[in-house]
Design an enzyme around this catalytic site. Structure first.
Site, short mmCIF file in Angstrom:
data_model
loop_
_atom_site.label_atom_id
_atom_site.label_comp_id
_atom_site.label_asym_id
_atom_site.label_seq_id
_atom_site.Cartn_x
_atom_site.Cartn_y
_atom_site.Cartn_z
N CYS A 146 7.91 4.61 105.65
CA CYS A 146 9.37 4.64 105.70
C CYS A 146 9.81 5.19 107.06
CB CYS A 146 9.91 5.52 104.57
SG CYS A 146 11.72 5.57 104.49
N HIS A 172 11.28 -1.70 98.43
CA HIS A 172 11.40 -0.45 99.17
C HIS A 172 12.83 -0.28 99.69
CE1 HIS A 172 10.09 2.75 102.05
NE2 HIS A 172 11.15 2.29 102.71
N GLU A 173 13.35 -1.31 100.36
CA GLU A 173 14.69 -1.21 100.94
C GLU A 173 15.76 -1.14 99.85
OE1 GLU A 173 14.74 -0.38 103.90
OE2 GLU A 173 12.82 -1.12 104.60
N HIS A 229 16.36 2.31 98.54
CA HIS A 229 17.22 3.14 99.40
C HIS A 229 18.68 3.04 98.96
CE1 HIS A 229 14.77 4.96 102.50
NE2 HIS A 229 14.14 3.82 102.73
#
Length: 167
Positions: A95, A138-139, A142
């Site tokens: 990250c 993953h994004e 966020h």
């Protein structure tokens, strides 16, 4: 123009917040946000030799916006994961908000994603490529204030990234 020094780092409380949807009336702001995301990603690539995607909250832009740049720039506005495969695999995730730390996580192998592009056009994207599917997850996390540190498989799922060499 935002720079690498504007990137929020692990521990910043904003990284744990849920982002608000981008409104159509905010579309004129998207190009500037994307330029900032692109600029910071390029700085990360130059310094750490990684970076395929970045989410707006990593720069303190608390909107549901993701910028990917693998083979071409792709803007995902208000993405929604509509289908996650039952099959999952493990990887050492990284990250930009903690570039020297790797975290062992489990991600779904395939997914379907609905989103709007920078012209407010709707898209649905079926992703069968594992590397792209794990990046999108993953994004997307966020946007919901979830970091890969929170998805660690166990207490031994952390390690330092080897320092890149500049030749």
């Amino acid at each position: 123009m935002k720079k690498l020094t504007d990137l929020l780092l692990l521990g910043d409380p904003r990284l744990y917040e849920t982002c608000e949807p981008v409104q159509q009336s905010e579309l004129p702001l998207v190009a500037g946000w994307v330029a900032d995301l692109h600029n910071v990603m390029e700085e990360i690539r130059a310094k750490y030799q990684f970076g395929r995607g970045i989410a707006a909250p990593q720069l303190g832009i608390m909107k549901r916006l993701i910028y990917l740049n693998i083979d071409r720039p792709t803007v995902l506005i208000n993405p929604e994961l509509t289908s996650l495969s039952p099959e999952a695999d493990e990887l050492w995730d990284d990250c930009m908000s903690f570039p020297n730390l790797l975290v062992r996580v489990r991600r779904h192998c395939r997914l379907t994603l609905s989103f709007r592009d920078e012209h407010w056009q709707p898209h649905t994207w079926t992703v069968d490529d594992w590397a792209l599917a794990e990046l999108i997850q993953h994004e997307y996390d966020h946007l919901d204030g979830v970091l890969c540190t929170m998805r660690a498989i166990d207490a031994q799922s952390f390690r330092w990234r080897p320092t890149p060499t500049n030749n």
